[in-house]
Design an enzyme around this catalytic site. Structure first.
Site, PDB file in Angstrom:
ATOM      1  N   TYR A  57       0.898  -1.623  -0.073  1.00 25.04           N
ATOM      2  CA  TYR A  57       0.216  -0.117   0.356  1.00 25.04           C
ATOM      3  C   TYR A  57       0.672   1.256   0.028  1.00 25.04           C
ATOM      4  O   TYR A  57       0.352   2.190  -0.569  1.00 25.04           O
ATOM      5  CB  TYR A  57      -0.997   0.211   1.569  1.00 25.04           C
ATOM      6  CG  TYR A  57      -1.845   0.789   0.648  1.00 25.04           C
ATOM      7  CD1 TYR A  57      -3.000   0.990   0.655  1.00 25.04           C
ATOM      8  CD2 TYR A  57      -2.007   1.960   1.865  1.00 25.04           C
ATOM      9  CE1 TYR A  57      -3.752   2.586   0.975  1.00 25.04           C
ATOM     10  CE2 TYR A  57      -2.001   3.189   2.577  1.00 25.04           C
ATOM     11  CZ  TYR A  57      -3.372   3.377   1.555  1.00 25.04           C
ATOM     12  OH  TYR A  57      -4.194   4.818   1.428  1.00 25.04           O
ATOM     13  N   LYS A  98       0.782   4.513  -2.700  1.00 21.85           N
ATOM     14  CA  LYS A  98       1.166   5.613  -2.875  1.00 21.85           C
ATOM     15  C   LYS A  98       2.365   7.131  -2.550  1.00 21.85           C
ATOM     16  O   LYS A  98       2.346   7.911  -3.518  1.00 21.85           O
ATOM     17  CB  LYS A  98       0.878   5.968  -1.322  1.00 21.85           C
ATOM     18  CG  LYS A  98      -0.786   5.406  -1.370  1.00 21.85           C
ATOM     19  CD  LYS A  98      -1.767   5.456  -1.777  1.00 21.85           C
ATOM     20  CE  LYS A  98      -2.896   4.860  -2.069  1.00 21.85           C
ATOM     21  NZ  LYS A  98      -3.915   5.469  -2.366  1.00 21.85           N
TER      22      LYS A  98
END
Length: 109
Positions: A14, A18
């Site tokens: 994750y 980002k």
């Protein structure tokens, strides 16, 4: 997301996605003339959305998490929208390749 600033156990993939978004904004800002478009990123902290309930987090757990942030509360969707709206106007015309933290102070304190 603020995971690009502080490590979070179990969030490697994750966080990497980002960080890639941040990198795209910076690289595109260097490659594409500002007269055509501007690229900036908004990095939100915990925002009061249904995602927490879907993840099984109770109200007490959300409250406890929010207490770890300097603002001592969850953010509101409209607080993110306000920053996005600002970036979409000419008032932000000299902001290019930036990452705007809207996280209740989590990343900076």
């Amino acid at each position: 997301s603020t995971v690009t600033y502080k490590g979070m156990p179990g969030a490697a993939a994750y966080a990497a996605t980002k960080a890639a978004v941040r990198s795209f904004a910076r690289t595109f800002s260097a490659e594409i003339p500002v007269t055509q478009t501007r690229f900036n990123v908004i990095s939100p902290g915990p925002i009061e959305t249904p995602i927490f309930a879907k993840a099984g987090m109770s109200e007490d757990q959300k409250h406890g998490m929010a207490q770890t942030y300097p603002a001592k509360r969850m953010g509101k969707p409209e607080e993110i929208a306000s920053v996005a709206l600002f970036l979409a106007t000419n008032e932000s015309s000299f902001i290019v390749g930036a990452d705007i933290l809207v996280d209740g102070g989590y990343s900076n304190v």
